[in-house]
Design an enzyme around this catalytic site. Structure first.
Site, short mmCIF file in Angstrom:
data_model
loop_
_atom_site.label_atom_id
_atom_site.label_comp_id
_atom_site.label_asym_id
_atom_site.label_seq_id
_atom_site.Cartn_x
_atom_site.Cartn_y
_atom_site.Cartn_z
N MET A 76 31.06 40.11 73.61
CA MET A 76 31.97 39.19 74.30
C MET A 76 31.42 38.76 75.66
SD MET A 76 33.99 38.88 71.87
CE MET A 76 35.48 38.08 72.36
N ASP A 107 30.63 29.80 71.48
CA ASP A 107 30.97 29.78 70.05
C ASP A 107 30.62 28.46 69.38
OD1 ASP A 107 31.98 32.43 70.04
OD2 ASP A 107 33.87 31.73 70.88
N GLY A 124 33.29 47.39 66.53
CA GLY A 124 32.06 47.47 65.73
C GLY A 124 32.29 47.50 64.23
N ASN A 154 25.63 34.26 65.89
CA ASN A 154 26.94 34.68 66.40
C ASN A 154 27.99 34.58 65.32
OD1 ASN A 154 28.88 35.43 68.44
ND2 ASN A 154 29.54 33.29 68.52
N HIS A 176 32.07 34.07 64.81
CA HIS A 176 33.27 33.62 65.53
C HIS A 176 34.45 33.61 64.56
CE1 HIS A 176 35.87 31.62 68.26
NE2 HIS A 176 35.92 30.50 67.58
C1 GAR Z 1 35.28 39.91 65.62
O1 GAR Z 1 36.52 39.44 65.16
C2 GAR Z 1 34.39 38.77 66.06
O2 GAR Z 1 34.52 37.64 65.27
C3 GAR Z 1 34.92 38.52 67.45
O3 GAR Z 1 35.05 39.81 67.98
C4 GAR Z 1 35.47 40.69 66.92
C5 GAR Z 1 34.63 41.93 66.95
O4 GAR Z 1 35.14 42.87 66.02
N1 GAR Z 1 34.04 37.66 68.23
C6 GAR Z 1 34.51 36.68 68.99
O5 GAR Z 1 35.70 36.50 69.20
C7 GAR Z 1 33.47 35.78 69.59
N2 GAR Z 1 34.11 34.64 70.17
P1 GAR Z 1 34.31 44.17 65.68
O6 GAR Z 1 33.91 44.79 67.05
O7 GAR Z 1 35.26 45.05 64.93
O8 GAR Z 1 33.11 43.78 64.89
#
Ligand code: GAR
Length: 207
Positions: free
Chosen positions: A93, A153, A15, A110, A112
């Site tokens: 996710m 994505d 988060g 979203n 990515h």
């Molecule tokens: C982030 O790096 C986001 O870009 C990725 O999950 C992470 C969440 O981090 N999303 C993906 O990979 C979507 N394909 P966070 O929970 O610290 O915000």
């Protein structure tokens, strides 16, 4: 209608992007409020961050017997209770089906951690770094895009930014720079969307 945009943020993990949004709302940079946070996982740090900010949270874990559409129907029922203007997938996710997306055309955003069309799915940061050590990738990047359909994505790009991979980077240093870029790009893009929302739906002025 007030001129503050209602953001529903969906998460699955740490988060840090949710935190960037919460901070930008709190310091007035975003004319928006996070009205709710939904997580598909229990016990994740994102939920603690939301609770600290006084934002209502819901944990909606998939049931073993249900398919994607059934889960997304339950997700949609909960999302509706928050009456969001925008739904932000900040590290959520799961791939969303039209069962959910049809309710929010042009309104699901979203994030990515790669450039548009690249490294879709999970572990994009780790994969980009591994490719750089194989000597052919020199950079990756971050994309913020709309989610019109069930593609993973993909969708109309709202903003993207390049993040270089340096020869002396470690996975940790590269990951940190990627996260910084994500936080900045996501908040900036939401700022632009929030301004659009308030222009398209001007506040009613009493005579
Ligand atoms: C982030 O790096 C986001 O870009 C990725 O999950 C992470 C969440 O981090 N999303 C993906 O990979 C979507 N394909 P966070 O929970 O610290 O915000």
């Amino acid at each position: 209608m007030t001129d503050r945009v209602r953001l529903l943020v969906m998460v699955s993990g740490n988060g840090t992007n949710l935190q960037a949004i919460l901070d930008a709302c709190a310091d007035g940079w975003l004319t928006a409020d996070v009205v709710g946070v939904i997580s598909n996982k229990a016990d994740v740090t994102a939920l603690v961050r939301a609770a600290k900010a006084g934002v209502p949270t819901v944990v909606l874990m998939p049931r073993p017997e249900e398919d994607r559409r059934q889960y997304d129907r339950r997700l949609g029922d909960i999302a509706r209770t928050f009456t969001p203007d925008l739904v932000v997938l900040a590290g959520f996710m799961r791939v969303l089906s039209m069962e959910f997306l049809a309710h929010y055309p042009q309104r699901v955003v979203n994030l990515h951690p790669a450039l548009p069309g690249e490294l879709v799915g999970t572990h994009a940061i780790e994969r980009a770094f591994a490719e750089s050590r194989d000597n052919w990738r020199t950079h990756s990047g971050v994309t913020v895009h709309l989610v019109p359909d069930e593609g993973v994505d993909t969708g109309p790009v709202l903003a993207s930014a390049v993040v270089p991979i340096h020869a002396d980077d470690t996975l940790e240093s590269f990951t940190e720079r990627m996260h910084q870029q994500e936080h900045e790009l996501l908040v900036q893009t939401l700022g632009a969307l929030c301004r659009q929302q308030t222009i398209e739906q001007p506040r009613e002025v009493s005579q």
